[in-house]
Design an enzyme around this catalytic site. Structure first.
Site, PDB file in Angstrom:
ATOM      1  N   GLY A  69      43.030  51.881  58.970  1.00 26.14           N
ATOM      2  CA  GLY A  69      42.494  52.451  60.209  1.00 26.14           C
ATOM      3  C   GLY A  69      42.328  51.423  61.312  1.00 26.14           C
ATOM      4  O   GLY A  69      42.603  51.707  62.486  1.00 26.14           O
ATOM      5  N   THR A  70      41.903  50.246  60.957  1.00 33.76           N
ATOM      6  CA  THR A  70      41.662  49.225  61.977  1.00 33.76           C
ATOM      7  C   THR A  70      42.970  48.882  62.684  1.00 33.76           C
ATOM      8  O   THR A  70      43.032  48.830  63.916  1.00 33.76           O
ATOM      9  CB  THR A  70      41.064  47.963  61.319  1.00 33.76           C
ATOM     10  OG1 THR A  70      39.832  48.349  60.701  1.00 33.76           O
ATOM     11  CG2 THR A  70      40.804  46.869  62.334  1.00 33.76           C
ATOM     12  N   GLN A 126      37.996  59.437  59.328  1.00 37.44           N
ATOM     13  CA  GLN A 126      37.049  60.152  58.470  1.00 37.44           C
ATOM     14  C   GLN A 126      37.455  61.602  58.219  1.00 37.44           C
ATOM     15  O   GLN A 126      36.822  62.275  57.400  1.00 37.44           O
ATOM     16  CB  GLN A 126      35.635  60.118  59.090  1.00 37.44           C
ATOM     17  CG  GLN A 126      34.992  58.732  59.098  1.00 37.44           C
ATOM     18  CD  GLN A 126      34.624  58.237  57.696  1.00 37.44           C
ATOM     19  OE1 GLN A 126      34.505  59.015  56.738  1.00 37.44           O
ATOM     20  NE2 GLN A 126      34.415  56.931  57.560  1.00 37.44           N
ATOM     21  N   HIS A 139      42.089  54.929  52.126  1.00 36.34           N
ATOM     22  CA  HIS A 139      40.951  54.736  51.212  1.00 36.34           C
ATOM     23  C   HIS A 139      39.768  55.649  51.507  1.00 36.34           C
ATOM     24  O   HIS A 139      38.794  55.668  50.764  1.00 36.34           O
ATOM     25  CB  HIS A 139      40.527  53.259  51.153  1.00 36.34           C
ATOM     26  CG  HIS A 139      39.801  52.722  52.342  1.00 36.34           C
ATOM     27  ND1 HIS A 139      38.461  52.438  52.321  1.00 36.34           N
ATOM     28  CD2 HIS A 139      40.221  52.386  53.583  1.00 36.34           C
ATOM     29  CE1 HIS A 139      38.084  51.936  53.493  1.00 36.34           C
ATOM     30  NE2 HIS A 139      39.149  51.890  54.266  1.00 36.34           N
ATOM     31  N   THR A 150      57.492  43.763  55.148  1.00 39.73           N
ATOM     32  CA  THR A 150      57.924  44.585  54.015  1.00 39.73           C
ATOM     33  C   THR A 150      56.863  45.630  53.702  1.00 39.73           C
ATOM     34  O   THR A 150      55.670  45.320  53.635  1.00 39.73           O
ATOM     35  CB  THR A 150      58.194  43.686  52.793  1.00 39.73           C
ATOM     36  OG1 THR A 150      59.183  42.739  53.173  1.00 39.73           O
ATOM     37  CG2 THR A 150      58.665  44.489  51.589  1.00 39.73           C
ATOM     38  N   CYS A 199      31.267  49.371  57.334  1.00 44.47           N
ATOM     39  CA  CYS A 199      32.046  48.138  57.329  1.00 44.47           C
ATOM     40  C   CYS A 199      31.176  46.916  57.510  1.00 44.47           C
ATOM     41  O   CYS A 199      31.629  45.799  57.335  1.00 44.47           O
ATOM     42  CB  CYS A 199      33.131  48.225  58.394  1.00 44.47           C
ATOM     43  SG  CYS A 199      34.164  49.657  58.099  1.00 44.47           S
TER      44      CYS A 199
END
Ligand code: PLP
Length: 388
Positions: A72-73, A182, A204, A240, A331
């Site tokens: 996400g970041t 989210q 995740h 990759t 986080c």
């Protein structure tokens, strides 16, 4: 030692067995580099492209519009920074309750380019003011604008009316980026119904692996590479591909959408039960955001405990008692946060203590009962001064 109860699914979710199985097979058997033209490479490429198809179908996009990222970041950084660098954006409108991956990306890009940045007002429930958005978008001599608004807030669960925001942006020719980290895998999302320029997801948060995510970029807004390198991801992001990660993310999303209805109902019921039990067990319990409504992120319950010295180290005591929850933003969990930019933005009473509990379909009602019991023990023990 009593069993641990994990109520921090907005921070991250455990991998499901089927996801582990799919990943292990990719790791063991499909070690080829997707850019290689030999058989091993072609097999790995086929897995990556099958994953892209799953993600694209899940959000109503075409495969050409889905780019894999490290999460996400990265997706948020990519959307915001590339829109400014490559699409002529000179004005950004966002909300003070965004995740730091958006807030800090906006701060960083506005140091490099000369940009106007507007922060929308948010109400007590955390909703950004869409009337103010419209006023800003309607300004006559407005510069090309990127609007960045999260689909659901990770701390208090506020859910954006995405289709209204998307319509407004479309009407006034602004680009809309939504951080859907989210909500992907927890809500149906369709970029044809809610047309956005950019949408960010992260595996995740829906029982996929960490370190892999995707960004949807509408075909009219393709940009130059965010990471320069070997031209992977159709030259948008060199490096990759994380083949096993992509396979795991696709499997996790497939399962999430297959079981969406059942999971949603189960989690909503757990949360309702938790709210009722908390209200019975404690005085003056409040909830941040709007968990009474159905129009919020049902996986999150942000509980506000009344001011009391007993609450000060509540998160730590919960951890010792075997319950994993979170203070402010996930986080930065670890240290007990006293303030969060989201709670500040909704003008939550700083004397009260907020704990974020967040759920998945793996949680069971007895865990809710047990959590309330352990909370009662913690709060009554500390009253007698036994916990320092
Ligand atoms: N955006 C939101 C709303 C989040 O909740 C998170 C993670 O907590 C992120 C972005 C960052 O995602 P990632 O951990 O995949 O970098």
């Amino acid at each position: 030692m009593s069993r641990r109860i994990y109520l921090d699914h907005a921070a991250t979710t455990p991998l499901l067995e089927e996801v582990v199985g799919a990943m292990l097979s990719a790791l063991r058997e499909h070690y080829g580099n997707p850019s290689s033209i030999h058989a091993e490479g072609r097999r790995a490429r086929a897995l990556v492209e099958a994953g892209r198809k799953t993600i694209a179908q899940a959000i109503g996009a075409s495969t050409a519009e889905v780019f894999f990222t490290s999460g996400g970041t990265e997706g948020n950084n990519m959307a915001i920074k590339c829109a400014v660098r490559d699409l002529g954006v000179r004005r950004i409108v966002s909300s003070p309750t965004e995740h730091h991956a958006v807030l800090h990306a906006i701060e960083a890009v506005s140091r490099e380019y000369s940009l106007e940045v507007f922060w929308l007002r948010v109400d007590a429930l955390g909703q950004p003011n869409l009337e103010q958005l419209e006023e800003l978008l309607a300004q006559q001599d407005a510069q090309p604008t990127l609007v960045s608004l999260m689909h659901a807030n990770n701390e208090i669960g506020t859910l954006l009316d995405l289709s209204t925001a998307a319509q407004l942006c479309q009407q006034y020719g602004a680009l809309l980026h939504t951080d859907a980290v989210q909500t992907v895998g927890h809500f149906p999302i369709d970029v044809r119904q809610s047309p956005v320029a950019f949408l960010t997801g992260s595996a995740h948060k829906f029982h996929g692996p960490k370190g892999v995510g995707f960004v949807y970029i509408n075909r009219n807004n393709f940009t130059r590479p965010f990471i320069d390198g070997g031209g992977q991801e159709r030259n948008m992001r060199g490096g990759t591909e994380n083949v096993a990660g992509i396979v795991g993310m696709a499997k996790a999303l497939e399962l999430a959408l297959r079981d969406l209805e059942a999971r949603t109902q189960h989690i909503r019921q757990l949360r309702r039960h938790f709210m009722a039990r908390l209200r019975e067990a404690f005085d003056d319990i409040r909830f941040n955001g709007n968990p009474e409504s159905d129009a919020d992120l049902y996986t999150v319950l942000s509980v506000s405990f009344p001011p009391s010295p007993k609450n000060e180290l509540l998160l730590l005591h919960l951890d010792i008692a075997g319950i994993s929850a979170s203070g402010g933003s996930a986080c930065t969990s670890g240290a007990e946060q006293h303030s969060s930019h989201v709670l500040e933005a909704i003008q939550a009473d700083p004397k009260r203590k907020t704990i974020r509990f967040s759920f998945s379909h793996l949680n069971q009602p007895d865990e809710i009962e047990e959590t309330v019991l352990r909370l009662q023990q913690i709060l009554s023990t500390s009253e007698r001064g036994a916990i320092v």
